[in-house]
Scaffold this motif. Structure first.
Motif, PDB file in Angstrom:
ATOM      1  N   ASN A  86      51.688  87.189 -10.192  1.00 37.69           N
ATOM      2  CA  ASN A  86      51.328  86.458  -9.070  1.00 37.69           C
ATOM      3  C   ASN A  86      52.486  85.798  -8.562  1.00 37.69           C
ATOM      4  N   GLN A  87      52.830  85.479  -7.289  1.00 36.49           N
ATOM      5  CA  GLN A  87      53.955  84.468  -6.912  1.00 36.49           C
ATOM      6  C   GLN A  87      55.126  84.734  -7.946  1.00 36.49           C
ATOM      7  N   LEU A 310      52.695  98.849  -4.570  1.00 40.21           N
ATOM      8  CA  LEU A 310      52.730  97.556  -3.963  1.00 40.21           C
ATOM      9  C   LEU A 310      51.305  97.307  -3.684  1.00 40.21           C
ATOM     10  N   SER A 312      47.939  95.099  -4.656  1.00 43.14           N
ATOM     11  CA  SER A 312      47.388  93.882  -5.523  1.00 43.14           C
ATOM     12  C   SER A 312      45.973  94.155  -6.080  1.00 43.14           C
ATOM     13  N   GLN A 318      39.464  95.652  -1.911  1.00 41.53           N
ATOM     14  CA  GLN A 318      38.966  95.726  -0.435  1.00 41.53           C
ATOM     15  C   GLN A 318      39.142  97.275   0.006  1.00 41.53           C
TER      16      GLN A 318
ATOM     17  N   SER B  49      38.332  91.587   6.745  1.00 41.19           N
ATOM     18  CA  SER B  49      38.863  90.411   5.597  1.00 41.19           C
ATOM     19  C   SER B  49      39.817  89.562   6.465  1.00 41.19           C
ATOM     20  N   GLU B  51      42.611  88.695   4.829  1.00 40.88           N
ATOM     21  CA  GLU B  51      44.016  89.314   4.205  1.00 40.88           C
ATOM     22  C   GLU B  51      44.440  90.413   5.279  1.00 40.88           C
ATOM     23  N   LYS B  52      43.253  91.228   5.660  1.00 39.03           N
ATOM     24  CA  LYS B  52      43.598  92.511   6.719  1.00 39.03           C
ATOM     25  C   LYS B  52      44.120  91.678   8.125  1.00 39.03           C
ATOM     26  N   LYS B  55      47.613  90.578   7.755  1.00 37.77           N
ATOM     27  CA  LYS B  55      48.587  91.842   7.963  1.00 37.77           C
ATOM     28  C   LYS B  55      48.607  92.272   9.442  1.00 37.77           C
ATOM     29  N   LEU B  84      52.596  85.051   1.491  1.00 33.01           N
ATOM     30  CA  LEU B  84      52.220  84.009   0.179  1.00 33.01           C
ATOM     31  C   LEU B  84      50.939  84.741  -0.549  1.00 33.01           C
ATOM     32  N   LEU B  85      50.462  85.776   0.100  1.00 28.91           N
ATOM     33  CA  LEU B  85      49.315  86.326  -0.790  1.00 28.91           C
ATOM     34  C   LEU B  85      49.899  87.256  -1.958  1.00 28.91           C
ATOM     35  N   ASN B  86      48.957  87.454  -2.918  1.00 28.09           N
ATOM     36  CA  ASN B  86      49.457  87.930  -4.365  1.00 28.09           C
ATOM     37  C   ASN B  86      50.119  89.297  -3.850  1.00 28.09           C
ATOM     38  N   ILE B  88      52.598  89.866  -2.305  1.00 26.15           N
ATOM     39  CA  ILE B  88      52.751  90.159  -0.787  1.00 26.15           C
ATOM     40  C   ILE B  88      52.137  91.365  -0.205  1.00 26.15           C
ATOM     41  N   ILE B  89      50.830  91.468  -0.108  1.00 34.26           N
ATOM     42  CA  ILE B  89      50.529  92.665   0.385  1.00 34.26           C
ATOM     43  C   ILE B  89      50.461  92.666   1.999  1.00 34.26           C
ATOM     44  N   PHE B  93      52.114  95.986   3.457  1.00 29.56           N
ATOM     45  CA  PHE B  93      51.114  96.914   4.271  1.00 29.56           C
ATOM     46  C   PHE B  93      51.522  96.933   5.636  1.00 29.56           C
ATOM     47  N   LYS B 144      42.132  80.225   0.043  1.00 27.06           N
ATOM     48  CA  LYS B 144      41.235  80.799  -0.892  1.00 27.06           C
ATOM     49  C   LYS B 144      42.108  81.209  -2.150  1.00 27.06           C
ATOM     50  N   GLN B 145      43.209  81.734  -1.944  1.00 27.10           N
ATOM     51  CA  GLN B 145      44.157  82.241  -2.845  1.00 27.10           C
ATOM     52  C   GLN B 145      44.569  81.031  -3.916  1.00 27.10           C
TER      53      GLN B 145
END
Lengths: 335, 335
Positions: A86-87, A310, A312, A318, B49, B51-52, B55, B84-86, B88-89, B93, B144-145
């Motif tokens: 991560n990161q 790619l 996570s 999800q 979510s 995260e989505k 994206k 920044l997400l684990n 880089i999702i 995506f 959260k992350q």
């Protein structure tokens, strides 16, 4: 210089002046042991976490490459790196140690060739004279993060692959002795809807095929012009799928020149299921084994296609499928 | 072309043909609301979510930029992105949706300028004709992350910053109307031993100063040649530290031209502690607000220094300090 849709041709042919490859004890028992610069007997490398061990491998690989090149540390102008944690902490902390301008990359297990492609572009465009690009992975750090801590002792299906403990870097310069980077094909994200993190090879094979066909289309070349075409870490399952898909695309790569870094790094009797994986896999096999074969005169022109999944753990949880990518770099001796 | 130790000069001056900026409801209540292309009233963007949602913002920003440029989607040759997400999702995506060759980057909150620097290099070296580079962050996904889910309702110290919900991208081409990229300074990792993830601005300030001084040293320029010098997201605490450190380095930047994207994006009465942060911050403020001011003729030459804290929660838990980085890009109108 862009040729076709997605291939860069480097007229100045940047040179790989030196490489550094560092691996763990399990990789040291494999058939390529003699090709690696450093083999650690201790999976911890004397560190107090596996993550710090991964960072240390990357730092050591950089140090080895600088020493072998005959250059000084202060001659290195940039570091291009990334990894699976991560990161990308291993790369960023190694960049802190190197104290040179740093470009952080993420391409999962395709990072080695993403870095080599961009590094070659920097040299070719005179944006740098000397730089290091590289990546690394550590089995227990990566397994913990992407799947389960190995201490759980969970069983794995036969499609699973074994994350390589290893770091590999290349030191690039404008000229000198060594294999030269002649072109690079940057891949698209390909996602065929597979979502099983224990079958990465199957998920990544279509991305490898997409980039391989793009490379030959963009440069109007045939696979037979290469002495070796090696994918990054498709393993046994993915390699078979890739070969079948290539035939469907009307492109047959002769069996004797088509291989996979994940199939080369371990012996048949090592319990690695479908083969090796992890971003260190393509890096140490290419920068160790394959470049040694080129220097010995056994191979003149090779194409390395590093493949990356790619995902996570969160995207998997999800219910997302696994987007994959592959970047290809062409290397030649005596050009 | 490398100038000095770490600065690229782009003789062809790649042009930012169009930008796309998409933000969340809280940013839409800030003083720059009129500068953004899309303001969402729903933090979820209709997704299931956060995260989505992140994206989706990035995908929308790309779509807006393509539409504004007058180009077609198929004209775009590369996408350079990170977040920044684990793993880089969001970027990977979004790259799947765009279906163009993709270079994944990670520079934490410095990603916007890492992408603009590399993108400009691709255009300048004729490795691409048109490309998009960009990044985004989503407050609740990132909090959260990196720290705690916002649902916990945990209190934060006054040095904490508010992660921006926003995505900003730039569409680059070789020529045309728009601000042009004239140079970029790639930063080193700087780590002064700070380890408090609630004081990122303080940790990142020395990296910003290191890159700013390198930029002026490499190009032999004085700060007064710029109409605006904006750091990425140091916030109130980091901005003050950066100003003090610059004075210590014998470089005084006049107060009226020195600002920070994290100070510009929210109103004084918005409860954001020390200001905005997150890789979307520098992206939407630069590609929305600052470029609009350039196009209106209010600013001719600006320097953006995006700052990144390259930690992961895991490196923090393992008692590591926070390595930081900053990349600077110089933009000019009518050159």
């Amino acid at each position: 210089m862009l040729k076709g849709h997605q291939t860069w041709v480097f007229p100045s042919k940047p040179t790989i002046l030196a490489t550094g490859t560092v691996v763990g004890p399990f990789e040291g028992k494999g058939p390529l042991a003699n090709d690696f610069d450093l083999i650690h007997g201790d999976l911890w490398l004397g560190q107090d976490s596996y993550e710090k061990a991964e960072k240390k491998m990357l730092e050591e690989a950089c140090e080895v490459a600088v020493n072998k090149s005959g250059l000084q540390k202060q001659d290195i102008q940039f570091f291009l790196g990334g990894d699976l944690l991560n990161q990308i902490i291993s790369s960023s902390f190694a960049a802190r140690t190197m104290a040179v301008p740093y470009l952080g990359l993420f391409g999962a297990c395709s990072t080695s060739m993403e870095g080599l492609a961009l590094g070659s572009l920097l040299i070719d465009s005179k944006s740098a004279k000397y730089l290091i690009c590289g990546t690394g992975s550590h089995n227990t750090a990566v397994e913990k993060q992407f799947r389960y801590p190995t201490e759980y002792g969970g069983q794995k299906p036969p499609t699973a692959q074994w994350t390589v403990t290893g770091a590999g870097v290349a030191l690039l310069g404008p000229e000198g002795d060594g294999p030269r980077v002649t072109s690079a094909t940057i891949g698209k994200v390909v996602d065929m809807g597979l979502s099983d993190p224990f079958n990465m090879g199957g998920a990544m094979a279509p991305a490898a095929v997409d980039t391989i066909t793009a490379h030959f289309r963009d440069l109007d070349l045939s696979p037979r012009e290469y002495d070796l075409i090696a994918t990054g870490d498709l393993g046994r399952v993915g390699h078979t799928i890739a070969r079948d898909l290539l035939v469907q695309h009307g492109m047959e790569i002769p069996e004797e020149i088509f291989t996979d870094c994940g199939l080369l790094i371990y012996n048949q009797d090592q319990p690695v299921q479908a083969g090796g994986s992890g971003c260190g896999c393509a890096a140490v096999v290419t920068y160790g084994h394959i470049l040694n074969r080129m220097k010995k005169g056994e191979l003149k022109k090779v194409l390395i296609i590093a493949t990356g999944a790619l995902l996570s753990p969160l995207s998997y949880q999800q219910n997302e499928s696994i987007p994959c990518i592959a970047h290809a770099v062409s290397l030649e001796m005596n050009v």
